[in-house]
Design a protein around this motif. Sequence first.
Motif, mmCIF file in Angstrom:
data_model
loop_
_atom_site.group_PDB
_atom_site.id
_atom_site.type_symbol
_atom_site.label_atom_id
_atom_site.label_comp_id
_atom_site.label_asym_id
_atom_site.label_seq_id
_atom_site.Cartn_x
_atom_site.Cartn_y
_atom_site.Cartn_z
ATOM 1 N N GLY A 60 -74.682 -12.763 12.227
ATOM 2 C CA GLY A 60 -74.294 -11.378 12.493
ATOM 3 C C GLY A 60 -75.490 -10.526 12.842
ATOM 4 N N ASN A 61 -76.593 -10.744 12.140
ATOM 5 C CA ASN A 61 -77.811 -10.001 12.441
ATOM 6 C C ASN A 61 -78.311 -10.330 13.847
ATOM 7 O OD1 ASN A 61 -79.903 -8.184 11.575
ATOM 8 N ND2 ASN A 61 -81.262 -9.949 11.463
ATOM 9 N N TYR A 62 -78.247 -11.612 14.210
ATOM 10 C CA TYR A 62 -78.674 -12.033 15.549
ATOM 11 C C TYR A 62 -77.784 -11.405 16.625
ATOM 12 C CZ TYR A 62 -79.678 -15.050 19.539
ATOM 13 O OH TYR A 62 -80.007 -15.513 20.798
ATOM 14 N N LEU A 63 -76.483 -11.461 16.421
ATOM 15 C CA LEU A 63 -75.554 -10.905 17.408
ATOM 16 C C LEU A 63 -75.762 -9.410 17.597
ATOM 17 C CD1 LEU A 63 -72.312 -12.787 16.293
ATOM 18 C CD2 LEU A 63 -73.598 -13.174 18.404
ATOM 19 N N THR A 64 -76.115 -8.734 16.515
ATOM 20 C CA THR A 64 -76.344 -7.288 16.573
ATOM 21 C C THR A 64 -77.689 -6.964 17.208
ATOM 22 O OG1 THR A 64 -74.986 -6.952 14.590
ATOM 23 C CG2 THR A 64 -76.496 -5.187 15.200
ATOM 24 N N GLU A 65 -78.744 -7.604 16.706
ATOM 25 C CA GLU A 65 -80.098 -7.258 17.136
ATOM 26 C C GLU A 65 -80.467 -7.853 18.487
ATOM 27 O OE1 GLU A 65 -82.021 -5.097 15.572
ATOM 28 O OE2 GLU A 65 -80.432 -4.806 14.071
ATOM 29 N N ARG A 96 -71.318 -18.994 -5.072
ATOM 30 C CA ARG A 96 -71.412 -17.902 -4.118
ATOM 31 C C ARG A 96 -72.575 -16.994 -4.496
ATOM 32 N NH1 ARG A 96 -66.009 -14.396 -2.747
ATOM 33 N NH2 ARG A 96 -66.427 -13.877 -0.578
ATOM 34 N N PRO A 97 -73.800 -17.488 -4.438
ATOM 35 C CA PRO A 97 -74.944 -16.655 -4.786
ATOM 36 C C PRO A 97 -75.086 -15.480 -3.830
ATOM 37 C CG PRO A 97 -75.671 -18.682 -3.745
ATOM 38 C CD PRO A 97 -74.192 -18.818 -3.999
ATOM 39 N N THR A 98 -75.671 -14.415 -4.313
ATOM 40 C CA THR A 98 -75.802 -13.219 -3.485
ATOM 41 C C THR A 98 -76.942 -13.325 -2.494
ATOM 42 O OG1 THR A 98 -77.200 -12.222 -5.181
ATOM 43 C CG2 THR A 98 -74.856 -11.744 -5.262
ATOM 44 N N ASP A 99 -77.861 -14.289 -2.669
ATOM 45 C CA ASP A 99 -78.981 -14.443 -1.754
ATOM 46 C C ASP A 99 -78.459 -14.882 -0.390
ATOM 47 O OD1 ASP A 99 -81.333 -14.916 -0.458
ATOM 48 O OD2 ASP A 99 -81.779 -16.817 -1.497
ATOM 49 N N ALA A 100 -78.666 -14.053 0.634
ATOM 50 C CA ALA A 100 -78.151 -14.331 1.956
ATOM 51 C C ALA A 100 -79.208 -14.845 2.899
ATOM 52 C CB ALA A 100 -77.524 -13.062 2.548
ATOM 53 N N GLY A 101 -80.386 -15.203 2.428
ATOM 54 C CA GLY A 101 -81.432 -15.663 3.325
ATOM 55 C C GLY A 101 -82.255 -14.518 3.842
ATOM 56 N N GLU A 102 -83.178 -14.862 4.704
ATOM 57 C CA GLU A 102 -84.135 -13.879 5.174
ATOM 58 C C GLU A 102 -83.708 -13.140 6.433
ATOM 59 O OE1 GLU A 102 -86.794 -13.034 3.500
ATOM 60 O OE2 GLU A 102 -86.216 -14.444 1.940
ATOM 61 N N GLY A 103 -82.675 -13.627 7.139
ATOM 62 C CA GLY A 103 -82.320 -13.007 8.402
ATOM 63 C C GLY A 103 -83.305 -13.395 9.477
ATOM 64 N N ILE A 104 -83.251 -12.680 10.612
ATOM 65 C CA ILE A 104 -84.126 -13.052 11.719
ATOM 66 C C ILE A 104 -85.312 -12.129 11.788
ATOM 67 C CG2 ILE A 104 -82.244 -14.035 13.064
ATOM 68 C CD1 ILE A 104 -82.218 -11.544 14.746
ATOM 69 N N LEU A 145 -74.311 -6.441 20.029
ATOM 70 C CA LEU A 145 -72.950 -6.116 19.594
ATOM 71 C C LEU A 145 -72.971 -4.899 18.674
ATOM 72 C CD1 LEU A 145 -71.190 -9.531 18.935
ATOM 73 C CD2 LEU A 145 -71.317 -8.179 21.024
ATOM 74 N N THR A 146 -71.948 -4.071 18.794
ATOM 75 C CA THR A 146 -71.895 -2.824 18.033
ATOM 76 C C THR A 146 -70.923 -2.928 16.862
ATOM 77 O OG1 THR A 146 -70.203 -1.954 19.541
ATOM 78 C CG2 THR A 146 -72.506 -1.435 20.031
ATOM 79 N N ASP A 147 -71.117 -2.078 15.895
ATOM 80 C CA ASP A 147 -70.313 -2.023 14.681
ATOM 81 C C ASP A 147 -68.993 -1.320 14.985
ATOM 82 O OD1 ASP A 147 -69.238 -1.489 12.153
ATOM 83 O OD2 ASP A 147 -71.216 -1.226 11.248
ATOM 84 N N ARG A 148 -67.868 -1.970 14.695
ATOM 85 C CA ARG A 148 -66.550 -1.404 14.996
ATOM 86 C C ARG A 148 -65.789 -1.000 13.733
ATOM 87 N NH1 ARG A 148 -63.472 -5.295 19.024
ATOM 88 N NH2 ARG A 148 -62.160 -3.444 19.235
#
Length: 363
Positions: A307-312, A355-363, A316-319
Amino acid sequence: MEQNAKKRVWPKVVLSAALVVGSLFLLQRLLVPKYVDDIIEGAFIAEYYREERKDFDVVFVGDCEVYENFSPVVLWEDYGIHSYIRGSADQYIWQSYYLLEDTLRYEKPDVVIFNVLSLQYNESQSEAYNRMSLEGMEWSPAKVKAILASMTEEEHFLDYVFPILRYHSRWSQLTPADVEYLFTTKTVSHNGYYMRVDVRPAENVPGGRVLADYRFGDNAWKYLEMMADLCEREGIQLLLIKAPSLYPYWYDEWEAQVEDFARERGLPYLNFLELAEEIGIDYQTDTYDAGLHMNLSGAEKLSRWLGNYLTEELGLTDRRDDPELQAIWAEKIAAYEADAQAQYEYYGMTEADSRPTDAGEGI
């Protein structure tokens, strides 16, 4: 008198014909697989047509490496991306292409995401997998072409037109679900995502066997070119991906071919096997089948990164300011969380277990 007799006969003939056709229709509905209990992957393709808003920002096409690894709910909750996965088991690239053609009858997404694993197949391998991808498609020129491109030597086109020809001997396999879902069916995916919360660590993952030829086949390449051409004509961004599944083995020689194609066509390509550490994927906790697919934890991590990649990167815009979409997704999120909770209870787990809350570092 002869004319009157004919007039009396015709209604009986029409009624008899209607009864025969109606009986055959009911029999066919009873005998065709419903895909609601065991092999639910056969239901995924048909579910798309029941969607209220077919104006998705992102549409995935491909095999189990899309429908078991990405969560459209996370893409919506975290980024406001309206997405759908048109995936099916062992979906071959020609089926992905015609499913994309079929999708374009209803909408034009901003981004189409295709998982490249199916390039390994140059022809269909199994009638069962063909049917799980094709029977759920609504009739259209795209479905006709998909069937013709997919049929094995033993298959017949008429068996798809009249499924009773294929399933007439399925009596011994009928279950109560075949009667319960004779005319209606339940939704078994979450916008095409197949959820599993259980955990089975990746251990002793087999390496790749030596192949006689590592080159993808001409037919596979033909349909990838067609997909790229179609997206270019329609102004759609095609994004190629390789999911972080450890098996089936992804060869370096295959990787090089995809990288060359993406570079030549100017397409983005993401190999999530190489990005797994950056995303935060832990193959001890984020897979339910020893590394073949992500469980809920892994799929949510992967989806947040995507999602971060698609946005940045793809703009893609937030709907989430669309009230109608808000209402639609509120129902979807409730069903998603209820499914997760039911699975936690079934496996004797808690949300914290998988389901840990850690979502990784992103891009």
